[in-house]
Design an enzyme around this catalytic site. Structure first.
Site, mmCIF file in Angstrom:
data_model
loop_
_atom_site.group_PDB
_atom_site.id
_atom_site.type_symbol
_atom_site.label_atom_id
_atom_site.label_comp_id
_atom_site.label_asym_id
_atom_site.label_seq_id
_atom_site.Cartn_x
_atom_site.Cartn_y
_atom_site.Cartn_z
ATOM 1 N N GLY A 249 3.505 -10.774 -3.679
ATOM 2 C CA GLY A 249 3.630 -12.231 -3.668
ATOM 3 C C GLY A 249 2.604 -12.978 -4.481
ATOM 4 N N GLU A 291 1.713 -4.660 -2.739
ATOM 5 C CA GLU A 291 3.010 -4.452 -3.411
ATOM 6 C C GLU A 291 3.318 -5.561 -4.407
ATOM 7 O OE1 GLU A 291 5.452 -2.944 0.513
ATOM 8 O OE2 GLU A 291 5.547 -5.038 -0.056
ATOM 9 N N PRO A 292 2.554 -5.670 -5.468
ATOM 10 C CA PRO A 292 2.866 -6.727 -6.440
ATOM 11 C C PRO A 292 4.086 -6.376 -7.286
ATOM 12 C CG PRO A 292 0.940 -5.451 -7.140
ATOM 13 C CD PRO A 292 1.422 -4.837 -5.859
ATOM 14 N N GLY A 293 4.912 -7.357 -7.543
ATOM 15 C CA GLY A 293 6.062 -7.146 -8.439
ATOM 16 C C GLY A 293 5.900 -8.052 -9.634
ATOM 17 N N ARG A 294 6.112 -9.358 -9.375
ATOM 18 C CA ARG A 294 6.049 -10.387 -10.407
ATOM 19 C C ARG A 294 4.759 -10.323 -11.232
ATOM 20 N NH1 ARG A 294 8.655 -15.076 -9.575
ATOM 21 N NH2 ARG A 294 8.541 -14.925 -7.321
ATOM 22 N N TYR A 335 15.797 -21.624 -8.283
ATOM 23 C CA TYR A 335 14.520 -21.999 -7.648
ATOM 24 C C TYR A 335 13.838 -23.180 -8.346
ATOM 25 C CZ TYR A 335 14.859 -16.956 -6.534
ATOM 26 O OH TYR A 335 15.272 -15.707 -6.159
ATOM 27 N N CYS A 362 29.724 -21.849 -18.101
ATOM 28 C CA CYS A 362 30.492 -23.058 -17.787
ATOM 29 C C CYS A 362 30.050 -23.580 -16.440
ATOM 30 C CB CYS A 362 31.967 -22.735 -17.756
ATOM 31 S SG CYS A 362 32.553 -22.420 -19.389
ATOM 32 N N GLU A 363 28.928 -24.243 -16.447
ATOM 33 C CA GLU A 363 28.284 -24.655 -15.212
ATOM 34 C C GLU A 363 27.217 -25.677 -15.605
ATOM 35 O OE1 GLU A 363 28.888 -22.362 -12.387
ATOM 36 O OE2 GLU A 363 27.564 -23.446 -11.046
ATOM 37 N N TYR A 391 12.039 -10.954 -12.333
ATOM 38 C CA TYR A 391 13.263 -11.418 -11.665
ATOM 39 C C TYR A 391 14.235 -12.153 -12.588
ATOM 40 C CZ TYR A 391 10.451 -10.357 -7.550
ATOM 41 O OH TYR A 391 9.663 -9.723 -6.612
HETATM 42 N N1 LLP Z 1 7.105 -6.746 -1.051
HETATM 43 C C1 LLP Z 1 8.179 -7.221 -0.413
HETATM 44 C C2 LLP Z 1 8.508 -6.728 0.905
HETATM 45 C C3 LLP Z 1 8.990 -8.193 -1.038
HETATM 46 O O1 LLP Z 1 10.043 -8.660 -0.393
HETATM 47 C C4 LLP Z 1 8.659 -8.655 -2.335
HETATM 48 C C5 LLP Z 1 9.482 -9.644 -3.015
HETATM 49 C C6 LLP Z 1 7.521 -8.111 -2.961
HETATM 50 C C7 LLP Z 1 6.774 -7.164 -2.291
HETATM 51 C C8 LLP Z 1 7.100 -8.521 -4.349
HETATM 52 O O2 LLP Z 1 6.808 -9.861 -4.435
HETATM 53 P P1 LLP Z 1 6.198 -10.427 -5.811
HETATM 54 O O3 LLP Z 1 4.831 -9.806 -5.988
HETATM 55 O O4 LLP Z 1 7.101 -10.018 -6.892
HETATM 56 O O5 LLP Z 1 6.149 -11.885 -5.616
HETATM 57 N N2 LLP Z 1 13.777 -13.546 -6.876
HETATM 58 C C9 LLP Z 1 12.639 -14.354 -6.491
HETATM 59 C C10 LLP Z 1 11.550 -13.544 -5.840
HETATM 60 C C11 LLP Z 1 12.019 -12.778 -4.651
HETATM 61 C C12 LLP Z 1 10.947 -11.928 -4.064
HETATM 62 C C13 LLP Z 1 11.508 -10.968 -3.099
HETATM 63 N N3 LLP Z 1 10.537 -10.115 -2.504
HETATM 64 C C14 LLP Z 1 12.123 -15.093 -7.714
HETATM 65 O O6 LLP Z 1 12.694 -14.952 -8.781
HETATM 66 O O7 LLP Z 1 11.170 -15.859 -7.614
#
Ligand code: LLP
Length: 439
Positions: A249, A291-294, A335, A362-363, A391
């Site tokens: 997050g 658990e970083p993703g973004r 968002y 088309c939106e 994402y």
């Molecule tokens: N761990 C869990 C359990 C999660 O549900 C998520 C994201 C992460 C880690 C990674 O979060 P991050 O570091 O990427 O913020 N589609 C949305 C974001 C949805 C996030 C879902 N869960 C967007 O485009 O902003």
């Protein structure tokens, strides 16, 4: 050659370069829309997280939340960097397997894992199941007993904290579909059940308060809530928190917007507070997992679009349409996410107009950027939208039967097609002609 930002430069032709490659050449080679991932940025971000955890007194683990962007080659890069991954579906697990990603470094998330997904994960010997609910706990208990196979689990708890973010990406509040609630006693029941199950090895707890969070207070508040219960459970029935997974997050900026706390500072602050909390509660330090993703892939991604039609409404708006949009980046529509963009083929030209970038679906809601200052634009100019690595491709769709873009990885002057562009012929893999008895 002038420095632009973060591995991006402008060359003598005035073209945007990434990792030493001319993005116009890449667009000509691979077509548009094109996602370009600067792999050095991915590696730097991973290193930054590892460094931020260095001062934590026990082991730590970075687990890339691969829902932000997954591909065979990306999983292979992640493996090279020697961290773990999270998967949230049989599909992500399948791609990770295709990449040869080691099972023991895969953690499995999700609020509705199916029996067959659990079986796949057990077959592959994944690291940890992050158990989300009683349905899953029951299934996993039964499956592991049937197979006489021990599974390592973390229990996902919902700390009851409202972090400051968009409500669609908030997850740690009480009224959330994810995890076991603390206050009502559900989390305690889950912990006891997991602890008692013969073939489940309960290693600890997981929390995730949401996504795109810039401050540390919500993490600290959530950890504090959870630790109160951990202390109680420790005293009451000997629960040991060996692993504390505090989720992902960590926020990134998609548009240049002044100084904000970096993920590194955020994480260091969180780590320090966690140490203090464990001292306060007189509990041994657990392993700290994140658990970083973004924040690993977001800034690594740039999308190149081809400019097409324009519509100028005097004193109202100047629309510029590109050859992609919500089908490859739903985030602005979904968002209200904001992005920054420049003309990749004329980076040095001064902005003269304020325009709004429309997608081709088309939106009416298919708008990528509102009110962007850009130079005079003509058809076939190339627009680079920055920081699209998180994402965007991951949430791409085939709405209007648009084909998903290609994804190219670049690093040190080299480029590689990680995901090929879809073609309309690909659609026919799923299609059947109407049979005789329907005619
Ligand atoms: N761990 C869990 C359990 C999660 O549900 C998520 C994201 C992460 C880690 C990674 O979060 P991050 O570091 O990427 O913020 N589609 C949305 C974001 C949805 C996030 C879902 N869960 C967007 O485009 O902003």
């Amino acid at each position: 050659m002038s420095k632009f930002r973060d591995g991006r430069t402008v060359n003598d032709k005035g073209h945007l370069e990434i990792a030493g490659l001319d993005t116009i050449d890449l667009a000509n080679k691979y077509g548009t829309p094109l996602f370009i991932y600067n792999i050095s940025t991915v590696r730097e971000n991973i290193k930054m997280f590892k460094d931020a955890l260095k001062n934590y007194p026990k082991n730590s683990e970075v687990s890339y939340a691969s829902k932000a962007f997954s591909s065979v080659a990306m999983y292979q890069i992640i493996e090279q960097e020697d961290i773990s991954i999270d998967v949230v579906s049989g599909g992500e697990l399948y791609i990770a397997k295709q990449a040869g990603f080691p099972g023991e470094r895969i953690n499995f998330h999700g609020n509705n894992k199916s029996r067959s997904e659990l079986i796949d994960a057990l077959d592959y010997g994944i690291g940890h199941f992050i158990v989300d609910n009683f349905h899953e706990l029951d299934m996993l208990k039964a499956l592991t007993a049937e197979r006489k196979q021990t599974a390592k689990v973390l229990i996902r708890v919902t700390p009851g904290v409202d972090a400051d973010t968009h409500k669609y990406i908030l997850t740690g509040n009480v009224d959330s579909k994810f995890g076991f609630d603390l206050e009502s006693g559900q989390a305690e029941d889950a912990v006891r059940m997991a602890q008692e199950a013969e073939y489940l090895q309960l290693d600890g707890l997981h929390m995730h308060i949401g996504s795109q969070i810039f401050e540390s207070d919500s993490y600290i508040l959530a950890m504090t809530q959870i630790l109160k219960y951990v202390k109680e459970w420790h005293t009451q029935f000997g629960f040991n928190l060996s692993i504390f997974n505090i989720g992902g997050g960590f926020g990134i900026q998609h548009i240049p917007n002044g100084e904000v706390t970096s993920s590194k500072n955020q994480l260091e602050e969180i780590g320090q507070s966690l140490i203090a909390l464990f001292e306060e509660y007189d509990l041994p330090y657990p392993e700290l997992w994140i658990e970083p993703g973004r924040s690993i892939v977001g800034e690594a991604g740039t999308t190149i679009y081809d400019v097409g039609s324009q519509k100028v409404l005097p004193d109202v708006r100047h629309y510029i349409s590109v050859d992609g949009g919500m089908a490859d980046n739903i985030r602005p529509a979904f968002y209200d996410a904001e992005y920054d963009a420049k003309l990749a083929n004329r980076m040095n030209d001064k902005p003269v107009n304020t325009v709004s970038i429309a997608g081709k679906a088309c939106e009416s809601g298919d708008m990528l950027i509102w009110d962007l200052p850009l130079p005079e634009i003509k058809a076939d100019d190339k627009l680079a939208v920055f920081n699209t690595g998180d994402y965007s491709f991951a949430m791409a769709s085939n709405y209007n039967r648009l084909t998903k873009p290609a994804v190219v990885f670049v690093e040190d002057g080299k480029d590689f097609l990680a995901i090929r562009r879809e073609t309309p012929e690909d659609f026919m893999r799923f299609e059947n002609n109407l049979p005789e008895d329907f005619r």
